[in-house]
Design an enzyme around this catalytic site. Structure first.
Site: not given
Ligand code: DHB
Length: 312
Positions: A45, A131
């Site tokens: 993540k 993001c």
């Molecule tokens: C999140 C979503 C994304 O597409 C990303 O690249 C990083 C974080 C999120 O909402 O947590």
């Protein structure tokens, strides 16, 4: 023998399929699940410097043709993921894994990357420039000036293999401008694409996720043509040292095959992994191998980037 072996950033992987950041990668337990599946590696993540709870729930929904999410960067913080990766370097030194990260500001991004540089981490780092879900924070990669400035600064101190996660672009001029920036730097890879940002899904006159009044990143079947276009546009434009990771709309072996045909060296699975679970890796690998066998291809090199155009 048909093989889906691949290389990325100078490292070798038994399989070209892995998770997409955000899916099955929040905790060590989830990461271990991907690691011990048919996937070639995992990506964490996206980590910020400190733990984040993220946006209020519901913040992810599966929908018939894909998914919508506005997670808001929930994550355990850099140290958690880095500690796990360092542990794996001891227990599984022959394998390579990917650390995804981004700061809540350019300063925080540099702080994080300097910590990774100073650590014993030997794997691949993916800087997430895409993001879409933090209220008030635009996607970095849609701002070419900021993107170039960040990369300029990063490569003054960062010497480990680094790639970037990109949002989809939708204009040929933007492909040209973005590629001209990326070609200035010793990037190991670009990953195309993150979700199509800020879609809206409605059910019974109501949005299906709470944050941002329902606006969220779209993944899954909806986004494959956009993903393939971005993979191929950057494959055509980037110097050959910069490899492509293909992400977006991979439901089947055929989808993975198409990403590779467009130029991808690694293919990531997001929404399908969320919907189907870890067994998706084995199924899609088998489907990809069956297509390769039928076509007489033994390795990804036999067809990577070899998309045919319609000639006069
Ligand atoms: C999140 C979503 C994304 O597409 C990303 O690249 C990083 C974080 C999120 O909402 O947590």
């Amino acid at each position: 023998m048909v093989s889906t072996h691949t290389t990325l950033g100078g490292f070798s992987f038994d399989n070209c399929l892995m998770n997409a950041a955000g899916v099955w990668c929040m905790t060590k337990e989830e990461l271990a699940g991907v690691k011990d599946s048919a996937a070639g590696t995992f990506v964490t993540k996206t980590a910020t410097l400190d733990y984040r709870a993220g946006n209020p729930e519901p913040r992810y929904q599966n929908v018939p043709l894909g998914s919508i999410n506005s997670m808001g960067l929930p994550n355990q913080g850099l140290a958690y993921y880095l500690d796990y990766l360092l542990e794996l370097q001891e227990t599984e030194p022959e394998r390579t894994f990917v650390l995804s990260l981004v700061g809540m500001s350019p300063d925080e991004t540099h702080t994080i990357l300097k910590q990774v540089e100073a650590s014993d981490f030997k794997g691949l780092t993916e800087l997430n420039l895409s993001c879409p879900n933090v209220p008030g924070k635009p996607q970095i990669a849609y701002d070419f000036e900021t993107t170039e400035a960040i990369l300029h600064e990063v490569f003054t101190y960062f010497t480990k293999p680094l790639g970037i996660k990109l949002p989809p672009y939708f204009d040929i001029v933007h492909f040209d401008q973005a590629a001209a920036i990326f070609n200035q730097f010793p990037l190991a890879f670009v990953n195309c694409v993150n979700s199509i940002g800020n879609g809206l899904y409605i059910e019974d006159e109501q949005v299906v996720i709470k944050p941002k009044n329902g606006f969220g990143g779209i993944g899954g079947e909806y986004i494959k043509p956009t993903a393939l276009a971005n993979v191929h546009a950057f494959y055509q434009r980037l110097k050959p040292e910069i490899q492509i990771v293909g992400t977006g709309g991979v439901l089947t072996g055929r989808d993975a095959f198409e990403h590779i045909l467009c130029g991808a060296s690694m293919v990531q699975i997001g929404t399908t992994l969320q919907k189907e679970g870890l067994s998706a890796f084995e199924r899609i690998t088998n489907e990809l191998k069956a297509i390769m066998k039928e076509k007489g291809y033994e390795s990804l090199d036999d067809f990577r980037g070899k998309l045919r155009y319609i000639e006069d």
